[in-house]
Design an enzyme around this catalytic site. Structure first.
Site, PDB file in Angstrom:
ATOM      1  N   GLU A 256       0.851  -1.204   0.000  1.00 31.66           N
ATOM      2  CA  GLU A 256       0.000   0.000   0.000  1.00 31.66           C
ATOM      3  C   GLU A 256       0.879   1.243   0.000  1.00 31.66           C
ATOM      4  O   GLU A 256       1.914   1.248   0.669  1.00 31.66           O
ATOM      5  CB  GLU A 256      -0.896   0.011   1.250  1.00 31.66           C
ATOM      6  CG  GLU A 256      -1.861  -1.154   1.282  1.00 31.66           C
ATOM      7  CD  GLU A 256      -2.779  -1.153   2.504  1.00 31.66           C
ATOM      8  OE1 GLU A 256      -2.769  -0.156   3.258  1.00 31.66           O
ATOM      9  OE2 GLU A 256      -3.495  -2.126   2.704  1.00 31.66           O
ATOM     10  N   HIS A 274      -7.911   1.216   1.415  1.00 33.90           N
ATOM     11  CA  HIS A 274      -7.744   1.096   2.872  1.00 33.90           C
ATOM     12  C   HIS A 274      -8.516   2.209   3.609  1.00 33.90           C
ATOM     13  O   HIS A 274      -7.909   3.050   4.277  1.00 33.90           O
ATOM     14  CB  HIS A 274      -6.259   1.114   3.261  1.00 33.90           C
ATOM     15  CG  HIS A 274      -6.031   0.537   4.643  1.00 33.90           C
ATOM     16  ND1 HIS A 274      -4.843  -0.059   5.010  1.00 33.90           N
ATOM     17  CD2 HIS A 274      -6.836   0.471   5.744  1.00 33.90           C
ATOM     18  CE1 HIS A 274      -4.935  -0.452   6.273  1.00 33.90           C
ATOM     19  NE2 HIS A 274      -6.130  -0.139   6.734  1.00 33.90           N
TER      20      HIS A 274
HETATM   21  P1  NAP Z   1      -9.660  -8.141  17.708  1.00 37.07           P
HETATM   22  O1  NAP Z   1     -10.829  -7.744  18.529  1.00 37.07           O
HETATM   23  O2  NAP Z   1      -8.338  -8.302  18.363  1.00 37.07           O
HETATM   24  O3  NAP Z   1     -10.066  -9.476  16.957  1.00 37.07           O
HETATM   25  C1  NAP Z   1      -9.177 -10.220  16.208  1.00 37.07           C
HETATM   26  C2  NAP Z   1      -9.738 -11.610  16.067  1.00 37.07           C
HETATM   27  O4  NAP Z   1      -8.876 -12.335  15.180  1.00 37.07           O
HETATM   28  C3  NAP Z   1      -9.807 -12.389  17.388  1.00 37.07           C
HETATM   29  O5  NAP Z   1     -11.097 -12.913  17.542  1.00 37.07           O
HETATM   30  C4  NAP Z   1      -8.795 -13.497  17.206  1.00 37.07           C
HETATM   31  O6  NAP Z   1      -9.247 -14.751  17.711  1.00 37.07           O
HETATM   32  C5  NAP Z   1      -8.750 -13.639  15.700  1.00 37.07           C
HETATM   33  N1  NAP Z   1      -7.506 -14.284  15.268  1.00 37.07           N
HETATM   34  C6  NAP Z   1      -6.260 -14.188  15.778  1.00 37.07           C
HETATM   35  N2  NAP Z   1      -5.426 -15.024  15.127  1.00 37.07           N
HETATM   36  C7  NAP Z   1      -6.171 -15.653  14.190  1.00 37.07           C
HETATM   37  C8  NAP Z   1      -5.916 -16.648  13.221  1.00 37.07           C
HETATM   38  N3  NAP Z   1      -4.686 -17.174  13.106  1.00 37.07           N
HETATM   39  N4  NAP Z   1      -6.918 -17.068  12.436  1.00 37.07           N
HETATM   40  C9  NAP Z   1      -8.160 -16.558  12.560  1.00 37.07           C
HETATM   41  N5  NAP Z   1      -8.484 -15.636  13.466  1.00 37.07           N
HETATM   42  C10 NAP Z   1      -7.501 -15.169  14.266  1.00 37.07           C
HETATM   43  O7  NAP Z   1      -9.406  -7.083  16.534  1.00 37.07           O
HETATM   44  P2  NAP Z   1     -10.501  -6.258  15.721  1.00 37.07           P
HETATM   45  O8  NAP Z   1     -10.716  -4.957  16.385  1.00 37.07           O
HETATM   46  O9  NAP Z   1     -11.659  -7.114  15.450  1.00 37.07           O
HETATM   47  O10 NAP Z   1      -9.666  -5.971  14.383  1.00 37.07           O
HETATM   48  C11 NAP Z   1      -9.254  -7.032  13.559  1.00 37.07           C
HETATM   49  C12 NAP Z   1      -8.272  -6.559  12.500  1.00 37.07           C
HETATM   50  O11 NAP Z   1      -8.957  -5.798  11.509  1.00 37.07           O
HETATM   51  C13 NAP Z   1      -7.170  -5.617  12.986  1.00 37.07           C
HETATM   52  O12 NAP Z   1      -6.089  -6.324  13.565  1.00 37.07           O
HETATM   53  C14 NAP Z   1      -6.767  -4.881  11.735  1.00 37.07           C
HETATM   54  O13 NAP Z   1      -5.676  -5.514  11.108  1.00 37.07           O
HETATM   55  C15 NAP Z   1      -8.000  -4.993  10.842  1.00 37.07           C
HETATM   56  N6  NAP Z   1      -8.591  -3.659  10.601  1.00 37.07           N
HETATM   57  C16 NAP Z   1      -8.644  -3.163   9.349  1.00 37.07           C
HETATM   58  C17 NAP Z   1      -9.201  -1.923   9.115  1.00 37.07           C
HETATM   59  C18 NAP Z   1      -9.316  -1.352   7.736  1.00 37.07           C
HETATM   60  O14 NAP Z   1      -9.237  -0.134   7.590  1.00 37.07           O
HETATM   61  N7  NAP Z   1      -9.525  -2.137   6.719  1.00 37.07           N
HETATM   62  C19 NAP Z   1      -9.669  -1.156  10.190  1.00 37.07           C
HETATM   63  C20 NAP Z   1      -9.612  -1.700  11.458  1.00 37.07           C
HETATM   64  C21 NAP Z   1      -9.073  -2.956  11.666  1.00 37.07           C
HETATM   65  P3  NAP Z   1      -9.372 -15.107  19.270  1.00 37.07           P
HETATM   66  O15 NAP Z   1     -10.466 -14.236  19.806  1.00 37.07           O
HETATM   67  O16 NAP Z   1      -9.746 -16.550  19.240  1.00 37.07           O
HETATM   68  O17 NAP Z   1      -8.047 -14.816  19.883  1.00 37.07           O
END
Ligand code: NAP
Length: 309
Positions: A256, A274
């Site tokens: 990106e 993004h």
């Molecule tokens: P979160 O609450 O920490 O949730 C992450 C989830 O991913 C958890 O449930 C975790 O599972 C799971 N996980 C960890 N390792 C994994 C694996 N190997 N396979 C499958 N699942 C796995 O984070 P969130 O707030 O939901 O955000 C998630 C991600 O979205 C961020 O880390 C970021 O990279 C992305 N994001 C992108 C944007 C964008 O602009 N596109 C914006 C915000 C966030 P467990 O609960 O079982 O530990």
């Protein structure tokens, strides 16, 4: 109170975030993270999740004790090094769920109903020659969510009214009314639409392989709102070019802001730059949560959202 000039603002902050920062802090700006650190006894760094924080920069500032990143993903931080030096880190979870989920739902509907292409069809007057193609209905489909965390669970709640079946995969089974698959391949095999909502970690690196895409199948759709690194992009390009899956909607890319140019020529992709959290309300909330963390650090209080792993 945050001591004046004690925070180093690394990278570029858009105007709307900068205004919030300036309202609450008097930081020193360091726009180019690769440039040598400016002189000063900075105790904290404020950065955005789209800016990589070089370990070398932190090494040049022995006084640093805290790094606050604006974003829930913290794969931009040299976490192992920060932990080794006892430097605290914080992120901004939760406050961006609404914006990210709204984009995810929009991408899904636009991809399935080919809304951008349909608009072009009207604008180019092609409609006067022939009706637009038929597409596919969302209702009745099975939707998989890889990463059932904060965003994944909010997304599932938003999907329920669309009359779809919901399933998920991830390290831990949750007390949720959806089918659980430990393995992403097994989830892909059972789903029509696969959302990626997990963090970028060594475990998730290129987790979406050619085999996972093959399991998703020629009628399947991939939607990535997580991080580009989660997908093997060569495998995805091959799957899209050879119609091994029906389509993909991507908000994030390995490279990106210059994604692989091969994506740009495909007619079965929907591409966004993004923008998951890119609404004014969300960006203001993210900035304020990041500054709340800095304030708590300077007051020697518990951080509202410390990164602990
Ligand atoms: P979160 O609450 O920490 O949730 C992450 C989830 O991913 C958890 O449930 C975790 O599972 C799971 N996980 C960890 N390792 C994994 C694996 N190997 N396979 C499958 N699942 C796995 O984070 P969130 O707030 O939901 O955000 C998630 C991600 O979205 C961020 O880390 C970021 O990279 C992305 N994001 C992108 C944007 C964008 O602009 N596109 C914006 C915000 C966030 P467990 O609960 O079982 O530990």
């Amino acid at each position: 109170m945050i001591p004046v000039n004690s925070v180093l603002l690394v990278g570029h902050f858009p105007e709307i975030m900068q205004a919030e920062v300036d309202r609450r802090l008097t930081p020193i700006h360091h726009p180019d993270p690769q440039a040598p650190a400016p002189a000063g006894n900075f105790q904290a760094i404020l950065i955005r999740s789209n800016t990589k924080l070089p370990e070398a920069l932190v090494k040049q500032i022995p006084s640093i004790r805290m790094v606050a990143t604006c974003g829930v993903g913290y794969d931009n931080l040299p976490l192992a090094y920060l932990q080794e030096r006892g430097i605290k880190a914080s992120n901004t979870p939760g406050v961006l769920n609404d914006a990210v989920c709204e984009l995810a739902i929009g991408m899904m509907l636009a991809l399935l109903r080919r809304i951008p292409e349909a608009q072009e069809y009207v604008k180019s007057t092609a409609w006067s020659k022939a009706p637009f193609r038929v597409t596919t209905t969302l209702a009745g489909k099975k939707v998989g969510i890889v990463g059932m965390g904060r965003i994944g669970q909010d997304l599932a709640k938003r999907l329920e009214p669309f009359k779809v079946e919901i399933a998920y995969s991830g390290p831990n089974k949750k007390s949720l009314p959806y089918d659980y698959y430990q393995n992403v391949h097994d989830l892909a095999k059972t789903c029509d639409i696969l959302f990626l909502a997990c963090p970028a970690t060594p475990d998730t690196d290129k987790m979406i392989t050619a085999e996972v895409l093959e399991a998703l199948g020629p009628a399947g759709y991939l939607i990535n709102i997580a991080r580009g690194s989660v997908v093997d992009e060569d495998a995805l390009l091959d799957a899209l070019q050879h119609k091994k899956i029906a389509g993909a909607a991507l908000d994030v890319y390995e490279n990106e802001p210059n994604p692989n140019a091969a994506f740009l020529n495909l007619d079965n992709v929907l591409l966004t730059p993004h923008i998951g959290s890119a609404t004014s309300e969300t960006r203001i909330a993210m900035t304020n949560l990041a500054v709340d963390n800095l304030e708590a650090f300077f007051k020697q209080q518990t951080l509202p959202s410390e990164v602990n792993n």
